[in-house]
Design a protein around this motif. Sequence first.
Motif, PDB file in Angstrom:
ATOM      1  N   THR A  32     -57.224 -60.568 106.053  1.00 35.03           N
ATOM      2  CA  THR A  32     -58.580 -60.740 105.547  1.00 35.03           C
ATOM      3  C   THR A  32     -58.588 -61.644 104.310  1.00 35.03           C
ATOM      4  N   THR A  88     -57.265 -63.237 114.715  1.00 37.16           N
ATOM      5  CA  THR A  88     -56.934 -64.472 114.005  1.00 37.16           C
ATOM      6  C   THR A  88     -57.088 -64.219 112.515  1.00 37.16           C
ATOM      7  N   ASN A  90     -58.167 -66.111 110.153  1.00 41.93           N
ATOM      8  CA  ASN A  90     -59.195 -66.809 109.378  1.00 41.93           C
ATOM      9  C   ASN A  90     -60.615 -66.487 109.819  1.00 41.93           C
ATOM     10  N   ASP A  91     -60.787 -65.564 110.744  1.00 37.90           N
ATOM     11  CA  ASP A  91     -62.129 -65.227 111.218  1.00 37.90           C
ATOM     12  C   ASP A  91     -62.417 -63.771 110.870  1.00 37.90           C
ATOM     13  N   GLU A  92     -63.182 -63.575 109.822  1.00 40.72           N
ATOM     14  CA  GLU A  92     -63.474 -62.230 109.313  1.00 40.72           C
ATOM     15  C   GLU A  92     -64.163 -61.371 110.369  1.00 40.72           C
ATOM     16  N   GLU A  93     -65.107 -61.972 111.094  1.00 39.93           N
ATOM     17  CA  GLU A  93     -65.844 -61.219 112.095  1.00 39.93           C
ATOM     18  C   GLU A  93     -64.928 -60.766 113.236  1.00 39.93           C
ATOM     19  N   ALA A  94     -64.011 -61.644 113.663  1.00 46.43           N
ATOM     20  CA  ALA A  94     -63.065 -61.277 114.734  1.00 46.43           C
ATOM     21  C   ALA A  94     -62.151 -60.144 114.274  1.00 46.43           C
ATOM     22  N   GLU A 146     -69.536 -55.554 110.098  1.00 51.28           N
ATOM     23  CA  GLU A 146     -69.712 -56.612 111.101  1.00 51.28           C
ATOM     24  C   GLU A 146     -71.112 -57.221 110.982  1.00 51.28           C
TER      25      GLU A 146
END
Length: 150
Positions: A32, A88, A90-94, A146
Amino acid sequence: MNNNERAIDVLQELNQFVNDRIEGYERAAKNTHDPAHQSYYKDLMNQSRQFSNEINSSISSLGGTTQNNTTAKGKIFRGWMDVKSTVTGNDEEALIKSNITGEEWAQKAYNDALDHRTELPQNVVQLVEKQKQASMATCERLRQMEKAAD
């Protein structure tokens, strides 16, 4: 198989998932970019370690061998591992979505354990129910995170 053996088996299987949960939040804390999320994931890591210790204590009191493995056992564990592998950095939502899916798997694992409530000592049923409630609360908080990340 007597009730103690069945209870030990149920708890060992549940604890494999809890150990995977520790790993999942450890990974989330590393990936994160949000300091508040990182702090929360570290809290969840510690909570999961406490859960694992509680389950292992119950296993020991029933005469079983404590469970420290993170081996994917059955569909629940493989599903969680698949989810973790798609995260991943770099994708906070993922990352949040992955954690939600992990908590949904946790609730399935707790429900599977509770399906054997008649074979479990009452104090163990209460422990599993308490941990399940905490998982449900975590899932709700992650869903709020989210929405905020959208």
